[in-house]
Design a protein around this motif. Structure first.
Motif, mmCIF file in Angstrom:
data_model
loop_
_atom_site.group_PDB
_atom_site.id
_atom_site.type_symbol
_atom_site.label_atom_id
_atom_site.label_comp_id
_atom_site.label_asym_id
_atom_site.label_seq_id
_atom_site.Cartn_x
_atom_site.Cartn_y
_atom_site.Cartn_z
ATOM 1 N N ASN A 202 -5.344 -5.067 -5.716
ATOM 2 C CA ASN A 202 -5.753 -3.569 -5.048
ATOM 3 C C ASN A 202 -5.074 -2.477 -5.711
ATOM 4 O O ASN A 202 -5.364 -1.230 -5.658
ATOM 5 N N ASP A 203 -4.014 -2.525 -6.508
ATOM 6 C CA ASP A 203 -3.386 -1.805 -7.338
ATOM 7 C C ASP A 203 -3.587 -1.653 -8.773
ATOM 8 O O ASP A 203 -3.374 -0.598 -9.389
ATOM 9 N N GLU A 242 -13.157 8.865 -1.819
ATOM 10 C CA GLU A 242 -13.109 7.366 -1.352
ATOM 11 C C GLU A 242 -14.502 7.036 -0.613
ATOM 12 O O GLU A 242 -14.889 7.685 0.301
ATOM 13 N N THR A 249 -13.761 -2.621 2.894
ATOM 14 C CA THR A 249 -13.902 -2.589 1.183
ATOM 15 C C THR A 249 -14.152 -0.820 1.208
ATOM 16 O O THR A 249 -15.054 -0.111 1.524
ATOM 17 N N LYS A 269 -10.178 -1.538 -2.881
ATOM 18 C CA LYS A 269 -9.133 -2.015 -2.077
ATOM 19 C C LYS A 269 -10.105 -3.001 -0.976
ATOM 20 O O LYS A 269 -11.030 -2.375 -0.380
ATOM 21 N N ASP A 270 -9.385 -3.979 -0.838
ATOM 22 C CA ASP A 270 -9.676 -4.852 0.197
ATOM 23 C C ASP A 270 -8.551 -5.650 1.045
ATOM 24 O O ASP A 270 -7.725 -5.845 0.199
ATOM 25 N N GLU A 273 -7.816 -8.572 -0.978
ATOM 26 C CA GLU A 273 -7.474 -8.617 -2.471
ATOM 27 C C GLU A 273 -8.526 -9.724 -3.056
ATOM 28 O O GLU A 273 -8.169 -10.436 -4.190
#
Length: 342
Positions: A202-203, A242, A249, A269-270, A273
């Motif tokens: 996610n990062d 976003e 998601t 991002k979920d 991941e």
């Protein structure tokens, strides 16, 4: 007296031939031992060692021609095949082409029409390349223990080309063994890997090739979502937008407001991941169409990984200490040449 004098007498010629045979027999035995190791070892480190040595082995001899033998690209592909099968992964099939005696790979999920080979350059860097579209999907250096996916080629081949012939699920399954291969390299052999747009953390920020993004490009996504079930919202700090997709998601197109460079990037991002930016392009028509229509502005870059030896690093540190401005200028120039547009 020079040791490089011309051999002219019959006895000297015979002795030279005898010495050459001895060298060839020794080289031939070494070659056979390495082939056995490549074919039979069950240890990943021994497999890597044999492949590296075979790829560098020079079988040329003035007096004697070796029988037909494989090339560095073949050893790389055999290495990939064996490492996958050590983990019980049979999704990639490697076989010898009977016409040219070169090894080729196919992937079960997309059939035998898509053929892949390694193409090795003079530095020993191998590109795993699809042969009809000539897209190098990833780069592999066994000596430097580096493996990196090529973002541009992944989009060109899978998203632009192959999606016309296959479903998104078939292509997802086709990419999976390539990702698994990278993870085996990292786990078994301590390779440094870069999954590029296949990464699911996610990062992970997928940096755009162009640092600045016209806001009209985001406006086009707002317009595209008007008739869809997805919602696009401005981020709280006005640093991007976003997109809320299904199953929790989220896709961000944004810059870090705390970073002075304010370079734009995608983030996926979920909760588990498990979803990459590649997956988003593959599964969501809305995002894919918007991305491809605005690709000149949205292309994700590939930062080429390089190994810096200790001597070069020490020299660079000394130069930076002596002339910070000059060093900064040099680094900027190198960065601009090492980035590849997706």
């Amino acid at each position: 007296m020079s040791n490089n004098r011309i051999v002219t007498s019959p006895s000297e010629r015979v002795q030279a031939l005898s010495d050459s045979f001895k060298d060839v027999l020794s080289l031939g035995q070494r070659y056979v031992d390495l082939l056995d190791q490549l074919a039979q070892t069950k240890d990943a480190k021994n497999l890597l060692s044999a492949t590296n040595k075979l790829a560098k082995l020079d079988l040329a001899n003035v007096f004697i021609d070796f029988p037909p033998h494989y090339k560095a690209a073949d050893y790389y592909l055999i290495f990939m095949d064996r490492l996958l099968k050590m983990h019980g992964d049979t999704a990639v099939n490697v076989a010898e082409n009977e016409l040219n005696h070169e090894f080729e790979a196919t992937v079960a999920a997309i059939g035998s029409e898509a053929v892949f080979k390694f193409e090795v350059d003079s530095r020993g860097e191998a590109a795993f390349t699809e042969q009809s579209q000539h897209e190098p999907l990833f780069y592999l250096s066994l000596e430097d223990k580096l493996m990196q996916f090529n973002n541009r080629a992944l989009v060109n081949y899978f998203i632009v080309y192959a999606l016309k012939q296959h479903t998104d699920l078939e292509l997802r399954d086709a990419v999976k063994p390539l990702i698994d291969f990278a993870k085996y390299l990292q786990k078994d052999l301590d390779f440094t890997i870069d999954l590029g747009i296949l990464a699911t953390a996610n990062d992970r920020r997928f940096m755009l090739n162009k640092p600045e993004l016209p806001l009209t490009v985001i406006d086009r996504l707002f317009v595209a979502t008007a008739d869809e079930d997805y919602m696009l919202m401005n981020l709280p700090r006005n640093n991007g937008a976003e997109l809320l997709l299904d199953q929790g998601t989220k896709l961000d197109i944004a810059f870090d407001p705390d970073d002075y460079s304010q370079e734009w990037a995608f983030l996926v991002k979920d909760s588990d991941e498990q979803i990459s930016f590649f997956d988003v392009l593959l599964h969501y028509d809305l995002v894919r169409e918007w991305y491809l229509a605005n690709r000149s502005a949205l292309a994700v870059r590939t930062d080429h990984m390089e190994i810096v030896d200790e001597e070069s690093q020490a020299t660079a540190e000394m130069a930076e200490a002596e002339s910070p401005e000059e060093a900064s200028s040099t680094e900027s120039s190198e960065d601009s040449t090492s980035n590849e547009e997706e």
